[in-house]
Design an enzyme around this catalytic site. Sequence first.
Site, short mmCIF file in Angstrom:
data_model
loop_
_atom_site.label_atom_id
_atom_site.label_comp_id
_atom_site.label_asym_id
_atom_site.label_seq_id
_atom_site.Cartn_x
_atom_site.Cartn_y
_atom_site.Cartn_z
N ARG A 122 -1.93 22.75 -36.94
CA ARG A 122 -0.70 23.05 -36.18
C ARG A 122 -0.70 22.32 -34.83
NH1 ARG A 122 -0.36 23.88 -40.54
NH2 ARG A 122 0.09 25.80 -41.66
N SER A 126 5.67 32.39 -39.21
CA SER A 126 4.31 32.85 -38.98
C SER A 126 4.03 32.89 -37.47
CB SER A 126 3.32 31.91 -39.67
OG SER A 126 2.00 32.31 -39.45
N GLU A 129 0.99 31.04 -32.83
CA GLU A 129 1.44 29.75 -33.36
C GLU A 129 2.85 29.45 -32.86
OE1 GLU A 129 2.83 28.30 -37.77
OE2 GLU A 129 0.82 29.15 -37.60
#
Length: 295
Positions: A167, A217, A287
């Site tokens: 990420r 998420s 995230e």
Amino acid sequence: MITELHGIDIRENEPLKHYTYTKVGGPADFLAFPRNHYELSRIVVYANKENMPWLVLGNASNLIVRDGGIRGFVIMFDKLNAVHLNGYTLEAEAGANLIETTKIAKFHSLTGFEFACGIPGSIGGAVFMNAGAYGGEISHIFLSAKVLTSSGEIKTISARDMAFGYRHSAIQETGDIVISAKFALKPGNYDTISQEMNRLNHLRQLKQPLEFPSCGSVFKRPPGHFAGQLIMEANLKGHRIGGVEVSEKHAGFMINVADGTAKDYEDLIAYVIETVENHSGVRLEPEVRIIGENL
């Protein structure tokens, strides 16, 4: 109306909650929708000349905009969404919808993009975050990107220079903005590709609360653990602050169930981090990106 930017679609004091997947977010001073690289460059050059802040919002899928909104220019690439194929190379502008781009690859029997068939958002945001799912990620197929620097210059960045990680990409540090990207795909079988995409979408529908507004998420996967599992073990499924709650369907998601606010999201994220750490000793790392000003 800003006379120097005449002809560009610019909206003043526009509530950003109408454009975010979470359905939260205060107003942008100026929300701009450039149709091409020339209009984009005009906006950036003007903003820099006037010492006005500017940022690109992308499709605002893995993002929370605070309730006070964003000062200066917010740029959205909805109109910069062309997708082209040259042999097995797919080139997409930053505003191209990621899910629709995977369908284009499938239509031409090109394999490699299946993992992203259910990931909401834009090509630009996917490159920025090195988006991934089900064992695949953008870095596996990425060739290069054209980016806009903070000074308004356009340059090309190679896969090596992107320094992709989980990420993560180098442009998260440089501040460069993706305006298009090229991906290396391979010839495949249409039916096989279609079956795999159907399988992944079925898994997503079973496991994720797609029927509610959310930011996707919320937390990165901690080494050796799954964020959703840790949250569930801390008995946080269904925990609610204001109009936002931890999903009963997938504890790694927070959903807007009753006109929630960005503050509700932030408060719930902070509560989950603290509670999980107290329960398991693992500190979760968000995230989702959180930007803008508080009320």
